[in-house]
Design a protein around this motif. Structure first.
Motif, PDB file in Angstrom:
ATOM      1  N   LEU A 133      11.045   3.316   6.833  1.00 15.62           N
ATOM      2  CA  LEU A 133      11.171   3.251   5.366  1.00 15.62           C
ATOM      3  C   LEU A 133       9.886   2.753   4.690  1.00 15.62           C
ATOM      4  CD1 LEU A 133      14.890   2.230   5.007  1.00 15.62           C
ATOM      5  CD2 LEU A 133      13.771   3.980   3.617  1.00 15.62           C
ATOM      6  N   ILE A 134       9.346   1.638   5.146  1.00 15.15           N
ATOM      7  CA  ILE A 134       8.177   1.078   4.447  1.00 15.15           C
ATOM      8  C   ILE A 134       7.006   2.082   4.419  1.00 15.15           C
ATOM      9  CG2 ILE A 134       6.405  -0.747   4.507  1.00 15.15           C
ATOM     10  CD1 ILE A 134       8.690  -2.724   5.200  1.00 15.15           C
ATOM     11  N   PRO A 135       6.626   2.680   5.561  1.00 14.12           N
ATOM     12  CA  PRO A 135       5.508   3.640   5.483  1.00 14.12           C
ATOM     13  C   PRO A 135       5.795   4.814   4.537  1.00 14.12           C
ATOM     14  CG  PRO A 135       6.031   3.105   7.766  1.00 14.12           C
ATOM     15  CD  PRO A 135       7.093   2.484   6.931  1.00 14.12           C
ATOM     16  N   TYR A 136       7.031   5.307   4.554  1.00 14.51           N
ATOM     17  CA  TYR A 136       7.397   6.448   3.701  1.00 14.51           C
ATOM     18  C   TYR A 136       7.315   6.077   2.212  1.00 14.51           C
ATOM     19  CZ  TYR A 136      10.202  10.311   1.841  1.00 14.51           C
ATOM     20  OH  TYR A 136      10.642  11.401   1.126  1.00 14.51           O
ATOM     21  N   ILE A 137       7.862   4.906   1.907  1.00 17.56           N
ATOM     22  CA  ILE A 137       7.889   4.423   0.511  1.00 17.56           C
ATOM     23  C   ILE A 137       6.469   4.236  -0.028  1.00 17.56           C
ATOM     24  CG2 ILE A 137       8.383   2.304  -0.798  1.00 17.56           C
ATOM     25  CD1 ILE A 137      10.905   2.064   1.008  1.00 17.56           C
ATOM     26  N   VAL A 138       5.607   3.699   0.826  1.00 13.47           N
ATOM     27  CA  VAL A 138       4.226   3.450   0.397  1.00 13.47           C
ATOM     28  C   VAL A 138       3.506   4.778   0.208  1.00 13.47           C
ATOM     29  CG1 VAL A 138       2.011   2.468   1.144  1.00 13.47           C
ATOM     30  CG2 VAL A 138       4.128   1.138   1.372  1.00 13.47           C
TER      31      VAL A 138
END
Ligand code: NIG
Ligand code: FE
Length: 410
Positions: free
Chosen positions: A201-206
């Motif tokens: 999630l974090i890499p995708y959101i960023v």
């Protein structure tokens, strides 16, 4: 588009004199002017002073009105489906928030309703709530995810939040709260869920730029201090700024962690310890007090008086959410902060404007009536700014000015 507000009976600037926020004693000063004009061009405040002139502009006579900055609500969970009045009734009996959550209610109840809702439905529900907030004077808000708790549904909530920005309210800070609670399918494998949060999630959101902040609910029965550190360290390494739900139900040490990680804000603080108070006062992290939550949970209010006396920078927020605060009105939040948390009217006003803007890292643009800032202002038919928290059930705002435009409500 040019606008001139002429001759305000009372104009409260909430100016922070070039600093990003006010702390401790500075919070007693609201910057009160009498008979002042405000000139606005292209949504930006051009001048504040007496007898200003501005060519080819709309003029609004505010000689019998007070003018204050628009409220900033720095902590909301405004995108969700369903409602939890049955839990409210259970807590009015003998059940606690933690007991209800441990039995699959609480946040998970809202997750069930939110996962099956279309993004368009959620966006519409949230837009309706935000329009009410705007009428009550909130001109910028933070919105958290946290009722999806899987890849698809967390992204759905963050995308809905991004769509609300500009369409409904221009200033939105979006916060990824994938670590709101552990979803039922990972109850026996928490580590796997943490990996989804940090590695997927974090890499995708960023990469998609659909959130500004990362937040974790660090508390007994939710995420441990160690898990919180793991998630927030990962988020920071990707460039997300940090927030934290800390010390709401129990004292967890999360405020220490927030100051160590240089979080922009640390929110709740009902059970903050003396050591944490010291650490917060020595830091540039904003403490966000959410007075409605203690009222809904019938628990101890956060010690805002003591925190301000110790030199902390405090903001206030609604924490609008279906479990612990259906309060959508920052005038009510001010009243509660004064009546329950021991703040003065001036401290509550600074907490709801300039310091709330700092809690979402926007105080360089909004939060006060100062030259160069966005013209977000409230024109109010009241004798004095104290009238707002004093008579918070009646909306005395006659006009909400957002980006230099007088909003029309239907
Ligand atoms: O800020 N503490 C965590 N989140 C919310 C409650 C969310 C809920 O109960 O749905 C809060 O109080
Ligand atoms: Fe919250």
């Amino acid at each position: 588009m040019k606008l001139l507000l002429r001759n305000a009976k009372q104009l409260v600037t909430c100016s922070s004199a070039g600093q990003p926020f006010k702390r401790g004693k500075e919070m007693s000063e609201v910057g009160e002017l009498h008979g002042a004009d405000v000139s606005i061009e292209d949504g930006i405040i051009k001048e504040v002073g007496r007898n200003l002139s501005l060519a080819n502009c709309d003029v609004v006579d505010v000689s019998d009105k007070i003018v204050i900055p628009g409220f900033v609500d720095p902590h909301t969970h405004v995108i969700f489906d369903g409602s939890r009045e049955k839990e409210f009734a259970m807590r009015a009996g003998s059940k606690s928030y933690s007991e209800i959550a441990a039995n699959g209610g609480g946040i998970l109840d809202t997750v069930r309703a939110t996962r099956v809702a279309q993004k368009s439905t959620l966006r519409h529900l949230a837009a309706t709530r935000i329009e009410k907030m705007l009428r009550w004077g909130t001109t910028a808000i933070e919105i958290k995810s946290g009722y999806g708790l899987d890849f698809k549904n967390e992204v759905k909530l963050l995308e809905a939040a991004i769509e609300l920005k500009d369409e409904v309210i221009p200033d939105v800070a979006v916060t990824f709260l994938g670590a709101h609670t552990v979803p039922p399918e990972y109850m026996d494998n928490r580590a796997e869920y943490l990996k989804i949060v940090t590695d997927e999630l974090i890499p995708y959101i960023v990469e998609r730029e659909i959130a500004n902040f990362c937040d974790v609910f660090c508390d007994n029965g939710f995420f441990s201090l160690e898990e919180t550190k793991y998630i927030l360290t990962s988020a920071a390494s990707y460039g997300l700024r940090l927030k934290l739900h800390a010390d709401e139900l129990t004292s967890s040490g999360a405020v220490m962690l927030a100051t160590e990680l240089n979080a922009v804000s640390v929110d709740h603080l009902e059970n903050i310890s003396p050591d944490e108070t010291e650490a917060l006062s020595a830091s540039n992290t904003i403490g966000v007090v959410l007075p409605a939550v203690a009222a809904y949970l019938r628990s101890k209010p956060a010690p805002a008086r003591e925190l301000i006396d110790k030199g902390c920078a405090i903001a206030i927020g609604s924490d609008f959410n279906p479990g612990t605060s259906m309060v959508d009105n920052m005038q009510t939040v001010m009243w509660l902060a004064i009546s329950m948390n021991g703040m003065t009217v001036e401290e509550a006003l600074n907490s709801a404007t300039i310091n709330a803007a700092a809690a979402i890292a926007m105080s360089d643009r909004i939060g006060s009536i100062e030259v160069g800032k966005r013209a977000d202002m409230l024109i109010i038919d009241a004798p004095d700014y104290s009238y707002l928290p004093y008579h918070f059930t009646e909306n005395r705002i006659t006009n909400v000015v957002k980006n230099g435009t007088i909003l029309e409500f239907h």
